[in-house]
Write a protein that holds these residues in place. Structure first.
Motif, mmCIF file in Angstrom:
data_model
loop_
_atom_site.group_PDB
_atom_site.id
_atom_site.type_symbol
_atom_site.label_atom_id
_atom_site.label_comp_id
_atom_site.label_asym_id
_atom_site.label_seq_id
_atom_site.Cartn_x
_atom_site.Cartn_y
_atom_site.Cartn_z
ATOM 1 N N ASP A 6 0.831 -1.211 0.000
ATOM 2 C CA ASP A 6 0.000 0.000 0.000
ATOM 3 C C ASP A 6 0.865 1.260 0.000
ATOM 4 O O ASP A 6 0.898 1.988 0.973
ATOM 5 N N LEU A 7 1.545 1.528 -1.087
ATOM 6 C CA LEU A 7 2.395 2.719 -1.116
ATOM 7 C C LEU A 7 1.635 3.954 -1.578
ATOM 8 O O LEU A 7 1.947 5.058 -1.166
ATOM 9 N N ARG A 8 0.636 3.786 -2.425
ATOM 10 C CA ARG A 8 -0.111 4.937 -2.935
ATOM 11 C C ARG A 8 -1.530 4.998 -2.386
ATOM 12 O O ARG A 8 -1.984 6.027 -1.951
ATOM 13 N N ARG A 9 -2.234 3.883 -2.498
ATOM 14 C CA ARG A 9 -3.633 3.847 -2.065
ATOM 15 C C ARG A 9 -3.818 2.761 -1.028
ATOM 16 O O ARG A 9 -3.355 1.637 -1.220
ATOM 17 N N PRO A 10 -4.510 3.045 0.050
ATOM 18 C CA PRO A 10 -4.758 1.996 1.044
ATOM 19 C C PRO A 10 -5.641 0.894 0.465
ATOM 20 O O PRO A 10 -6.523 1.153 -0.344
ATOM 21 N N SER A 11 -5.379 -0.336 0.872
ATOM 22 C CA SER A 11 -6.126 -1.476 0.345
ATOM 23 C C SER A 11 -7.262 -1.891 1.271
ATOM 24 O O SER A 11 -7.758 -3.004 1.186
ATOM 25 N N SER A 12 -7.703 -0.975 2.142
ATOM 26 C CA SER A 12 -8.731 -1.336 3.121
ATOM 27 C C SER A 12 -10.008 -1.839 2.456
ATOM 28 O O SER A 12 -10.632 -2.784 2.937
ATOM 29 N N ARG A 13 -10.421 -1.252 1.335
ATOM 30 C CA ARG A 13 -11.622 -1.734 0.645
ATOM 31 C C ARG A 13 -11.401 -3.120 0.059
ATOM 32 O O ARG A 13 -12.329 -3.900 -0.062
ATOM 33 N N ARG A 14 -10.174 -3.410 -0.292
ATOM 34 C CA ARG A 14 -9.847 -4.708 -0.879
ATOM 35 C C ARG A 14 -9.987 -5.836 0.145
ATOM 36 O O ARG A 14 -10.211 -6.980 -0.229
ATOM 37 N N MET A 15 -9.892 -5.503 1.419
ATOM 38 C CA MET A 15 -10.013 -6.535 2.457
ATOM 39 C C MET A 15 -11.396 -7.198 2.413
ATOM 40 O O MET A 15 -11.515 -8.391 2.653
ATOM 41 N N ARG A 16 -12.421 -6.441 2.098
ATOM 42 C CA ARG A 16 -13.768 -7.031 1.970
ATOM 43 C C ARG A 16 -13.813 -8.036 0.823
ATOM 44 O O ARG A 16 -14.488 -9.054 0.900
ATOM 45 N N ILE A 17 -13.093 -7.722 -0.240
ATOM 46 C CA ILE A 17 -13.060 -8.642 -1.384
ATOM 47 C C ILE A 17 -12.295 -9.908 -1.012
ATOM 48 O O ILE A 17 -12.732 -11.023 -1.322
ATOM 49 N N TYR A 18 -11.161 -9.746 -0.326
ATOM 50 C CA TYR A 18 -10.425 -10.931 0.140
ATOM 51 C C TYR A 18 -11.309 -11.796 1.025
ATOM 52 O O TYR A 18 -11.291 -13.025 0.932
ATOM 53 N N ALA A 19 -12.087 -11.168 1.880
ATOM 54 C CA ALA A 19 -12.985 -11.915 2.765
ATOM 55 C C ALA A 19 -14.027 -12.675 1.945
ATOM 56 O O ALA A 19 -14.317 -13.848 2.218
ATOM 57 N N ALA A 20 -14.582 -12.029 0.938
ATOM 58 C CA ALA A 20 -15.572 -12.690 0.080
ATOM 59 C C ALA A 20 -14.957 -13.856 -0.687
ATOM 60 O O ALA A 20 -15.639 -14.838 -0.982
ATOM 61 N N LEU A 21 -13.675 -13.752 -0.979
ATOM 62 C CA LEU A 21 -12.965 -14.829 -1.673
ATOM 63 C C LEU A 21 -12.454 -15.904 -0.711
ATOM 64 O O LEU A 21 -11.888 -16.893 -1.136
ATOM 65 N N HIS A 22 -12.620 -15.668 0.595
ATOM 66 C CA HIS A 22 -12.205 -16.604 1.656
ATOM 67 C C HIS A 22 -10.690 -16.800 1.734
ATOM 68 O O HIS A 22 -10.218 -17.900 2.015
ATOM 69 N N VAL A 23 -9.934 -15.727 1.517
ATOM 70 C CA VAL A 23 -8.480 -15.789 1.659
ATOM 71 C C VAL A 23 -8.176 -15.718 3.155
ATOM 72 O O VAL A 23 -8.479 -14.716 3.795
ATOM 73 N N PRO A 24 -7.589 -16.771 3.739
ATOM 74 C CA PRO A 24 -7.432 -16.812 5.192
ATOM 75 C C PRO A 24 -6.422 -15.822 5.779
ATOM 76 O O PRO A 24 -6.556 -15.436 6.932
ATOM 77 N N GLU A 25 -5.425 -15.398 4.976
ATOM 78 C CA GLU A 25 -4.375 -14.533 5.530
ATOM 79 C C GLU A 25 -3.978 -13.476 4.509
ATOM 80 O O GLU A 25 -3.790 -13.776 3.331
ATOM 81 N N VAL A 26 -3.834 -12.227 4.992
ATOM 82 C CA VAL A 26 -3.390 -11.118 4.147
ATOM 83 C C VAL A 26 -2.274 -10.389 4.884
ATOM 84 O O VAL A 26 -2.392 -10.097 6.072
ATOM 85 N N TRP A 27 -1.197 -10.109 4.154
ATOM 86 C CA TRP A 27 -0.119 -9.276 4.679
ATOM 87 C C TRP A 27 -0.194 -7.938 3.965
ATOM 88 O O TRP A 27 -0.345 -7.885 2.749
ATOM 89 N N LYS A 28 -0.061 -6.848 4.723
ATOM 90 C CA LYS A 28 -0.091 -5.509 4.149
ATOM 91 C C LYS A 28 1.184 -4.770 4.532
ATOM 92 O O LYS A 28 1.555 -4.726 5.694
ATOM 93 N N TYR A 29 1.815 -4.164 3.523
ATOM 94 C CA TYR A 29 3.014 -3.364 3.753
ATOM 95 C C TYR A 29 2.752 -1.956 3.245
ATOM 96 O O TYR A 29 2.344 -1.759 2.100
ATOM 97 N N ASP A 30 2.977 -0.952 4.100
ATOM 98 C CA ASP A 30 2.683 0.439 3.752
ATOM 99 C C ASP A 30 3.937 1.256 3.428
ATOM 100 O O ASP A 30 3.888 2.481 3.361
#
Length: 148
Positions: free
Chosen positions: A51-75
């Protein structure tokens, strides 16, 4: 690694292209596949977002809908690990689900070295460190090779 493949779930009417994804527990099921079919294929075990330019917070809902168990975020400053909870939302975690010996601080320590060391040197050092840490967690009986 599955790279930055496009993941879509029609039933959720959502999709995205993560920076990196990994099938770890389900690696054998995805071996040799070039495309992900959400009807038949498991979701990636781990997604990495930078997440260097835009935060991926909205993308977390999509990951949840896709059932991705783990997400790493680097800012650009620090790594954070998140696990999908039973409530369908991500919660920050101290250790990786996929690599229980690994913490965000461990990743940050090696990323910090990139400012003054070549990337191939840092990657090799991380690999050596990770193997040693994993070995510490593996019971001795499992590490012993059986004699013929």
């Amino acid at each position: 690694p599955s790279g930055s493949a496009t993941y879509r779930r029609r039933s959720a009417d959502r999709g995205l292209e993560p920076d990196e994804t990994y099938h770890i527990a389900n690696a054998s099921a995805m071996q040799g596949k070039l495309e992900h079919d959400p009807r038949n294929d498991p979701p990636p075990d781990l997604a990495v977002e930078v997440d260097l330019r835009r935060p991926s917070s909205r993308r977390m809902r999509i990951y949840a809908a896709l059932h991705v168990p783990e997400v790493w975020k680097y800012d650009g400053q620090a790594m954070r690990f998140f696990a999908l909870g039973t409530n369908g939302k991500y919660n920050e975690i101290a250790h990786s689900l996929s690599f229980p010996f690994l913490t965000p601080a461990d990743i940050d320590r090696f990323l910090g070295r990139l400012a003054y060391e070549r990337s191939n040197v840092v990657i090799a050092a991380f690999g050596k460190w990770a193997k040693a840490e994993h070995k510490k967690l593996t019971p001795r009986k499992q590490r012993k090779k059986k004699s013929p």
